[in-house]
Design a protein around this motif. Structure first.
Motif, PDB file in Angstrom:
ATOM      1  N   ALA A 677      10.139  10.115  -0.874  1.00  0.00           N
ATOM      2  CA  ALA A 677      11.140   8.907  -1.971  1.00  0.00           C
ATOM      3  C   ALA A 677       9.888   8.120  -2.420  1.00  0.00           C
ATOM      4  O   ALA A 677      10.115   7.609  -2.855  1.00  0.00           O
ATOM      5  CB  ALA A 677      12.059   8.148  -1.645  1.00  0.00           C
ATOM      6  N   LEU A 678       9.657   7.459  -1.235  1.00  0.00           N
ATOM      7  CA  LEU A 678       8.246   6.403  -1.265  1.00  0.00           C
ATOM      8  C   LEU A 678       7.215   6.807  -2.483  1.00  0.00           C
ATOM      9  O   LEU A 678       6.535   6.315  -2.889  1.00  0.00           O
ATOM     10  CB  LEU A 678       7.658   6.162   0.006  1.00  0.00           C
ATOM     11  N   LEU A 679       6.804   8.526  -1.717  1.00  0.00           N
ATOM     12  CA  LEU A 679       5.183   8.149  -2.844  1.00  0.00           C
ATOM     13  C   LEU A 679       5.837   9.022  -4.095  1.00  0.00           C
ATOM     14  O   LEU A 679       5.610   8.731  -4.841  1.00  0.00           O
ATOM     15  CB  LEU A 679       4.972   9.853  -2.681  1.00  0.00           C
ATOM     16  N   ARG A 680       6.857   9.458  -4.341  1.00  0.00           N
ATOM     17  CA  ARG A 680       8.308   9.525  -5.808  1.00  0.00           C
ATOM     18  C   ARG A 680       8.133   8.371  -6.198  1.00  0.00           C
ATOM     19  O   ARG A 680       7.209   8.007  -7.917  1.00  0.00           O
ATOM     20  CB  ARG A 680       8.980  10.281  -5.663  1.00  0.00           C
ATOM     21  N   GLU A 771      -8.353   0.589  -4.483  1.00  0.00           N
ATOM     22  CA  GLU A 771      -6.964   0.054  -5.425  1.00  0.00           C
ATOM     23  C   GLU A 771      -5.735   0.822  -5.060  1.00  0.00           C
ATOM     24  O   GLU A 771      -4.934   0.066  -4.822  1.00  0.00           O
ATOM     25  CB  GLU A 771      -7.807   0.662  -7.204  1.00  0.00           C
ATOM     26  N   GLU A 772      -5.856   1.693  -4.296  1.00  0.00           N
ATOM     27  CA  GLU A 772      -4.430   2.772  -3.846  1.00  0.00           C
ATOM     28  C   GLU A 772      -3.620   1.472  -2.429  1.00  0.00           C
ATOM     29  O   GLU A 772      -3.069   0.794  -2.719  1.00  0.00           O
ATOM     30  CB  GLU A 772      -4.551   3.318  -3.539  1.00  0.00           C
ATOM     31  N   SER A 773      -4.634   1.428  -2.147  1.00  0.00           N
ATOM     32  CA  SER A 773      -4.583   0.009  -0.327  1.00  0.00           C
ATOM     33  C   SER A 773      -3.777  -0.607  -0.686  1.00  0.00           C
ATOM     34  O   SER A 773      -2.980  -1.418  -0.436  1.00  0.00           O
ATOM     35  CB  SER A 773      -5.700   0.567  -0.067  1.00  0.00           C
ATOM     36  N   SER A 778       0.964  -4.347  -1.524  1.00  0.00           N
ATOM     37  CA  SER A 778       1.298  -5.588  -1.740  1.00  0.00           C
ATOM     38  C   SER A 778       3.190  -5.006  -2.425  1.00  0.00           C
ATOM     39  O   SER A 778       3.507  -5.728  -2.018  1.00  0.00           O
ATOM     40  CB  SER A 778       0.734  -5.548  -3.227  1.00  0.00           C
ATOM     41  N   ALA A 779       3.350  -3.597  -2.538  1.00  0.00           N
ATOM     42  CA  ALA A 779       4.148  -3.327  -2.668  1.00  0.00           C
ATOM     43  C   ALA A 779       5.693  -3.084  -1.603  1.00  0.00           C
ATOM     44  O   ALA A 779       6.198  -4.078  -1.596  1.00  0.00           O
ATOM     45  CB  ALA A 779       4.382  -1.914  -3.472  1.00  0.00           C
ATOM     46  N   LEU A 780       4.665  -2.327  -0.416  1.00  0.00           N
ATOM     47  CA  LEU A 780       5.195  -2.716   0.673  1.00  0.00           C
ATOM     48  C   LEU A 780       5.326  -3.824   1.696  1.00  0.00           C
ATOM     49  O   LEU A 780       6.898  -4.003   1.999  1.00  0.00           O
ATOM     50  CB  LEU A 780       4.535  -1.895   1.389  1.00  0.00           C
ATOM     51  N   LEU A 787       6.719  -1.469   6.898  1.00  0.00           N
ATOM     52  CA  LEU A 787       5.086   0.007   6.712  1.00  0.00           C
ATOM     53  C   LEU A 787       4.294  -1.181   5.920  1.00  0.00           C
ATOM     54  O   LEU A 787       3.945  -1.967   5.206  1.00  0.00           O
ATOM     55  CB  LEU A 787       5.398   0.777   5.749  1.00  0.00           C
ATOM     56  N   ASN A 788       2.930  -0.482   5.649  1.00  0.00           N
ATOM     57  CA  ASN A 788       1.419  -1.101   4.962  1.00  0.00           C
ATOM     58  C   ASN A 788       0.340   0.333   4.956  1.00  0.00           C
ATOM     59  O   ASN A 788       1.413   1.498   5.415  1.00  0.00           O
ATOM     60  CB  ASN A 788       0.510  -2.298   5.819  1.00  0.00           C
ATOM     61  N   ALA A 789       0.144  -0.137   3.859  1.00  0.00           N
ATOM     62  CA  ALA A 789      -0.780   1.323   2.716  1.00  0.00           C
ATOM     63  C   ALA A 789      -0.978   1.964   4.202  1.00  0.00           C
ATOM     64  O   ALA A 789      -0.989   3.178   4.201  1.00  0.00           O
ATOM     65  CB  ALA A 789      -2.136   0.853   2.266  1.00  0.00           C
TER      66      ALA A 789
END
Length: 1007
Positions: A677-680, A771-773, A778-780, A787-789
Motif C-alpha cells: 500500500a505504501l509503494l502503490r 530525489e526519491e529519498s 518528507s512524506a513519511l 518510518l523514514n526512507a
C-alpha cells in the motif's frame, strides 16, 4: 395370452446412484418409463429382477412383480434371469411369448414391434451392427447370423420356444453365475442348436441409458433433422428455411442437389452452409464450433462451399450431413443456450451471448465482451423477474424447444435481429459426461439451494459486535479461498484451512495489531461445499478498534454497497472498499468518505489517527515476526516426528502450526499488504515511478531465489540432492490437498527440472535515488508511522521476504500432517480417492472420545464416504463468485474482473493451459505463457520450467504468484476471472503488456 416381460436390473449403477432403471436421463422420464411405454401395445405382465436398492424401484413402480437376487453383487444378469424363469413355471406351458430386457436401455416401440413380428419358432435377438459408441460399460458383443454385432440387451422368445429356452437358461446359469445375456446367446448356439436364434437390427431405436451421446442421438438425431422437426412448430422463435443432405447423397447426386438448392433459395441474397457431422458436439470430442461454416455463399458458389464444409470434418462418415439456410441479416445479438451444464449435467441453463453481427463469435470461442448468465432450472418467479429482458425471452425459447423434443440437455444456437425477433439457428444434443446422466441429482441440488437460501437469510442480520446492516459473500475477498483451495475444495482441505486460519487465527492477528475484535466469528462459511468469505466480517476486521461504533457502521455499509454496485471489486477489498492502513493516499479516502457522507471532517481525523496507530503496530513488529518464523523452522524437524496417540500428535502439530505458524504468517502478510500500500500510494502521488517499484520488488530475493540457489549447489556438487529434498520437499501443488504429491514424493518431476535449469543470477542492488529519498522522508514524516526512507526500504524487504518465508515454514508442518493422515487413512482401508474427504475432527478426537476400534473405523469410513458424495455434488453446484442478493444463488452473471499486472515487461508467446492435477513437463511449457485457475506455493516449480509469462483466474496484487512472478521478473496477469480464463484457447499466441496493462489473445483484447 399376454406376453411376459422380464426386466433385469439387479446390478449397481454408475457412481452408486439410483438403481438401474430409475435414472431420469430425459425430460421427466425414467428409463423404466421408456421401456414400459415401448411395450405398452403388447400389454405384457412385467417382472423386475432387482438387487441393489430394489426398494426404491418398488416404491416408484409398485405395479410390477418383483424378484430379489440376493447374490446381486457376485452374479451377472444371467443368474438374475434364471431366478425369474425358475419362478415362472407357467412358461412351461408354451402359451405366451417371453421378452427379456436389460433395465439400462431406452427403447422405441418400433423395435419391440420388430421383435414381435418375428417368426413363431425363432428367438429374436436385438443387435446393432454399427460400431459401438463409447458407453459407460463395455459393450457386449455376440456372433450371430455369421456376423459380429453389439448385443442391445433385448430378447424375444416365442411361445413355442419358452419351455426349451427356460430349461436351457436355468441349466447354463448353474455353471455361469457371473455371465451376462450375451454369453447365454453364445452358449445356446453351441450347446442347444434346436433353439433357433435370429438377429433383428435395432438401428437408432435404442440407447444405452448411461451413455450421453447414445441417449442424445436416440432422442434427437442429427442437428439438421432436429431443426427440420421444429420448423413450423415453435412459436417463440423462428427457424429459417433449410435443406440438408448426407455425404453419401451429395456424392451420388451432387448436380441434382445443387440444382434443388439453387431453385429453393433463388431469392436469397446470401446463404450459410453449416456443419452437421455425426461426431459433432460430443462431450469427449468437444467439436462445437470446430467444424467449418461458410458464410456469404451465393447459389453459384454453393458447390465449393459445401465441399469446404465436408472437408473440415475429421472423418468421411457417409452419414455426415451439411445444412443450407438463408443467411440472417441485421443481427443485433447472437449466442448459445445450454439447457444444462455441459460438464456435469447440473440443472442450470447457461446463456452466453454477445452484441454484434458475428453469429460464430460464441461457438468459435473468440468473443471477449460476452454476457454469461446462469439460471437455475427451478428458479422462482421473483428470480426470473430480475433477469434481463433478452434472457427472459430466451428462456421461453428454450422451454418450448425442450417440450417439443422431449429432451432437456440441449445446445441451442440463436440470433436476434434488429426488431427483437429470436431465430433458432441450431439445436444439438448437449453431450454431458456419461458419469452425470442421471437427473436424480436435481433433487439434491434443489435441497442444497433451499438450505443455502435459508442459511443466507439467517446470516444476513448483523451478529453481536459487528457493524453493518447487510453482508455479502465472496470467494476472494479475504484470505482468498478460491485461489488457495479452488472453488470446490476437498472437504479435508477446507477443514484444515478453517482449523489453522479462518475459524480463529485470522481474527486473532487483526485484534493483536489494533483492529476490531472478531475472534468469535469465522471468516469463511461453506455453502454446498464451496468456501465463501463473509464480507461484513472481513470489513469489520479492518476497522480500527478505537473508531466509534457510528463511524464503523457507516464504513461497513459503504463497503458493502460499493461491492454491490461493482462486484469486480470483491478481490480488491483492501484497496477499493475500505482503508486498512495509513498510507500516502488517505486524503483520497477522506474525500470519498466525506462525499458519500460516511464521515465528517472530525471523524476523518479520528479514522486517520486510528489507522496510524494500527499501521505503526504492524510496522514495528515485522522484524520480530520474521525472527519468530525462523525460530519455528529450527523446531520443525522435531515437531514433524509423530508420537502416540496419533490424535494427540495431530492436535499438537496443528496447534503449533496455527498459533506459531499461520499467526506469524498472518502478521507478516499484513505487513506485506502495508508495504504494498505504501509503494502503490507513493506512485499515485508521484513520489515513485511504477517502474522503480517493480525494480525494488525484483531486487528482493525470496523463497524462489533460495530454491534456485540450492538447486545450483546440487548441480555443482556443493549440496546433496537429499539435502535439497529435506529443505524443499514438503512443498506441493495444492498446499492443503492430500491427494497432491509433495515435491519429495516426485523429485524427478518437481526438483530435477529446477536443478537442470538453475543458473546463477546476479544480485539486483536497489537504493533510493537522492530525489526519491528526499521526497519519501518528507512524506513519511507527515505520515508519522515510524518510518523514514531507509527504514521503509528495510520494512518492504522484511515484509516481502517474511511473508513468503513464514508460509514456507508453516506449510512444512501442514505437509507432515497430510502425509501422516494419508498413511493412516490408507491403512484403515479408505480408498485413495476418498482421502480428501476424511473428516479432520474425527482424527483429532480419537484419543478424547474413545470407542471400539472396529466401531471407530466404521464411523470414519462411513462419514468419509458421505463427505465424498457431498463433494461430488458440490462439483455440480453453480454459485456466483460474489453473492449480494438471495436471488443470486438461482441466477447470476459472472462479473468482469480487473486483473493485476506484475512487472512492466512485455512478452508474446504460445499459450498453455494447465489444469488441476496435471503433471507439467518442461517441454510442454518452456517459452510459453502459462494459464492456470489458481496457484499456491506448491506451483513454484513452474518458474523453473522456462515459462515466459503467467496468467491466473484468481489472485490479487499481494497473492503468492504475484510475488513469485515479480521475484523472477516474469510478466504476469493475476486474477483475470473465471469467464476470461474460459475464453483462453490452448496453443494460440498471446501478448502480455504489463506496462500498458493489457493482454491480448488472437481475437481478444483485454485492458
Amino acid at each position: 395370452m399376454k406376453p411376459h416381460l422380464i426386466i433385469l436390473g439387479a446390478g449397481r449403477s454408475r457412481g452408486d446412484g439410483l438403481p438401474l432403471g430409475l435414472q431420469r436421463v430425459t425430460l421427466e422420464r425414467r428409463v423404466l418409463d421408456w421401456q414400459l411405454d415401448a411395450f405398452s401395445q403388447l400389454s405384457p405382465e412385467v417382472s423386475f429382477v432387482g438387487g441393489y436398492d430394489i426398494a426404491q424401484v418398488m416404491q416408484h413402480f409398485p405395479g410390477l412383480a418383483y424378484h430379489f437376487n440376493r447374490d446381486w453383487e457376485s452374479t451377472g444378469s444371467l443368474a438374475s434371469l434364471a431366478l425369474a424363469l425358475d419362478a415362472l413355471e407357467d412358461l412351461e406351458e408354451g402359451r405366451r411369448d417371453l421378452y427379456i430386457a436389460y433395465s439400462d436401455i431406452l427403447l422405441r416401440p418400433a423395435l419391440v414391434q420388430a421383435l414381435a413380428a418375428g417368426a413363431s419358432d425363432i428367438c429374436s435377438i436385438a443387435v446393432d451392427s454399427k460400431p459401438p459408441l463409447k458407453a459407460g460399460k463395455q459393450p457386449e458383443s455376440i456372433t450371430l447370423d455369421d456376423g459380429s454385432h453389439e448385443f442391445v440387451g433385448l430378447i424375444r422368445v416365442p411361445a413355442s420356444q419358452t419351455q426349451a429356452f427356460r430349461s436351457a437358461t436355468i441349466d447354463i446359469a448353474a455353471s455361469a453365475k457371473q455371465a451376462h445375456l450375451s454369453a447365454l446367446v453364445e452358449r445356446l448356439q453351441l450347446t442347444h442348436p434346436h433353439i433357433r436364434l435370429n438377429g433383428v437390427a435395432a438401428g437408432g431405436l435404442w440407447a444405452h441409458a448411461e451413455h450421453g451421446k447414445s441417449v442424445a442421438q436416440f432422442v434427437l438425431g442429427s442437428k439438421a433433422a432436429t431443426l427440420a422437426r421444429l420448423q413450423n412448430r415453435v412459436t417463440h422463435s423462428k427457424i429459417l428455411a433449410l435443406e440438408y443432405f448426407t455425404r453419401m447423397d451429395y456424392t451420388n447426386r451432387r448436380d441434382e442437389i445443387l440444382a434443388r438448392l439453387a431453385e429453393r433459395f433463388a431469392q436469397e441474397r446470401f446463404l450459410i452452409v453449416r456443419s452437421s457431422a455425426t461426431d459433432e458436439d460430443g462431450f469427449a470430442n468437444a467439436n462445437a464450433g470446430r467444424y467449418h461454416s461458410e458464410l456469404n455463399v451465393t447459389t453459384s458458389s454453393l458447390g465449393s462451399a459445401i465441399d469446404l464444409v465436408f472437408a473440415s470434418y475429421s472423418g468421411e462418415d457417409p452419414l455426415d450431413e451439411v445444412l443450407v439456410q438463408p443467411q440472417l441479416d441485421e443481427v443485433r445479438a447472437s449466442g448459445v443456450i445450454f439447457t444444462r451444464v455441459l460438464e456435469t449435467g447440473a440443472p442450470y441453463r447457461v446463456f452466453n451471448y454477445t452484441e454484434g453481427s458475428d453469429t460464430a463469435a460464441i461457438t468459435a470461442g473468440y468473443s471477449r465482451d460476452s454476457i454469461t448468465q446462469y439460471v437455475y432450472r427451478q428458479a422462482g418467479a421473483d428470480t426470473l423477474a430480475r433477469l434481463p429482458a433478452l434472457t427472459r425471452q430466451l428462456l421461453t425459447v428454450a422451454d418450448e424447444i425442450e417440450e417439443y423434443v422431449c429432451h432437456d440437455a440441449l445446445d441451442i444456437e440463436f440470433a436476434v435481429d434488429a426488431s427483437g425477433q429470436v431465430y433458432t439457428l441450431q439445436v444439438r444434443p448437449l453431450m454431458i459426461d456419461d458419469a452425470y446422466q442421471d437427473r436424480s441429482h436435481d433433487g439434491e441440488i434443489q435441497d442444497c439451494l433451499q438450505s443455502m437460501h435459508a442459511a443466507l437469510h439467517a446470516l444476513s442480520s448483523p451478529p453481536p459486535g459487528q457493524a453493518g446492516r447487510e453482508t455479502a459473500w465472496s470467494v476472494m475477498a479475504d484470505w482468498n479461498p478460491a485461489e488457495i483451495l479452488g472453488r470446490t475444495p476437498g472437504p479435508l482441505a477446507l477443514d484444515l484451512y478453517r482449523h489453522i486460519i479462518t475459524d480463529r487465527i485470522w481474527a486473532v492477528q487483526r485484534h493483536e495489531v489494533g483492529y476490531r475484535d472478531l475472534r468469535a466469528w469465522p471468516l469463511i462459511r461453506s455453502f454446498a461445499g464451496q468456501a465463501f468469505v463473509d464480507v461484513r466480517s472481513s470489513v469489520n476486521s479492518f476497522i480500527p478498534a478505537s473508531v466509534s461504533e457510528e463511524l464503523a457502521q457507516r464504513m461497513s455499509e459503504y463497503a458493502i454497497n460499493k461491492l454491490k454496485a461493482d462486484k469486480s471489486l470483491h478481490d480488491k477489498l483492501e484497496f477499493e472498499l475500505i482503508p486498512t492502513c495509513l498510507d500516502f493516499n488517505f486524503a483520497e479516502w477522506q474525500q470519498r468518505y466525506q462525499a458519500a457522507h460516511v464521515c465528517s471532517e472530525s471523524e476523518a481525523k479520528q479514522l486517520e489517527s486510528s489507522l496510524r496507530k494500527v499501521t505503526s503496530n504492524i510496522v514495528t513488529r515485522a522484524a520480530t515476526d520474521l525472527t519468530a518464523a525462523k525460530a519455528l523452522e529450527v523446531r520443525c524437524p522435531e515437531l514433524v516426528r509423530p508420537f502416540a496417540p496419533l490424535s494427540d500428535w495431530l492436535r499438537h502439530t496443528l496447534h503449533i502450526c496455527a498459533e506459531e505458524g499461520t499467526l506469524t504468517f498472518a502478521h507478516l502478510a499484513r505487513a506485506g499488504f502495508v508495504a504494498a500500500a505504501l509503494l502503490r500510494s507513493a506512485t499515485r502521488i508521484g513520489i515513485l515511478q511504477e517502474s522503480r517499484c517493480a525494480a525494488l520488488m525484483e531486487s528482493i530475493p525470496g523463497i524462489g531465489k533460495m530454491l534456485t540457489d540450492s538447486a545450483l549447489s546440487v548441480r555443482s556438487g556443493d549440496l546433496s540432492k537429499q539435502a535439497l529434498i529435506e529443505k524443499f520437499g514438503h512443498l506441493r501443488p495444492g498446499t492443503y490437498d492430500i491427494s497432491t504429491p509433495a515435491y519429495r514424493d516426485r523429485p524427478e518431476e518437481y526438483l530435477d527440472p529446477i536443478i537442470a535449469s538453475a543458473h546463477s543470477a546476479p544480485a539486483l542492488p536497489f537504493a533510493w535515488t537522492s530525489e526519491e529519498s528526499t521526497a519519501l522522508n518528507s512524506a513519511l514524516k507527515d505520515l508519522d508511522i515510524g518510518l523514514n526512507a531507509d527504514t521503509l526500504l528495510d520494512f518492504v524487504r522484511t515484509a516481502t521476504v517474511g511473508r513468503e518465508y513464514a508460509k514456507f515454514v508453516f506449510t512444512r508442518l501442514l505437509s507432515a500432517v497430510l502425509d501422516k493422515l494419508a498413511v493412516e487413512g490408507l491403512a484403515l482401508g479408505i480408498a485413495p480417492d476418498r482421502l480428501e474427504s476424511m473428516p479432520l475432527h474425527v482424527w483429532l478426537e480419537e484419543s478424547v472420545l474413545t470407542w471400539g476400534k472396529a466401531d471407530s473405523r466404521a464411523f470414519l469410513i462411513e462419514l468419509t464416504e458421505r463427505r465424498h458424495q457431498q463433494h461430488r455434488l458440490a462439483g455440480m453446484m453453480l454459485l456466483p463468485p460474489v453473492i449480494t442478493e438471495l436471488s443470486e444463488i438461482e441466477s447470476f452473471a459472472i462479473p468482469a474482473s480487473n486483473p493485476t499486472f506484475i512487472t512492466v515487461r512485455q512478452v508474446r508467446a504460445p499459450l498453455r493451459l494447465i489444469f488441476p492435477g496435471e503433471v507439467v513437463k518442461r517441454s510442454h511449457v518452456e517459452n510459453c505463457v502459462v494459464a492456470i485457475a489458481n496457484a499456491d506455493p506448491g506451483f513454484d516449480y513452474l518458474f523453473a520450467l522456462g515459462i515466459s509469462g503467467l496468467i491466473t483466474a484468481f489472485g490479487g496484487p499481494n497473492s503468492h504468484m504475484a510475488i513469485r512472478a515479480s521475484e523472477f521478473s516474469i510478466p504476469a496477469v493475476i486474477g483475470i476471472g473465471e469467464q476470461a480464463l474460459g475464453c483462453l484457447r490452448d496453443g494460440t499466441f498471446i501478448d502480455l503488456d504489463c506496462q500498458k496493462k493489457r493482454w491480448q489473445q488472437e481475437g481478444i483484447t483485454c485492458a
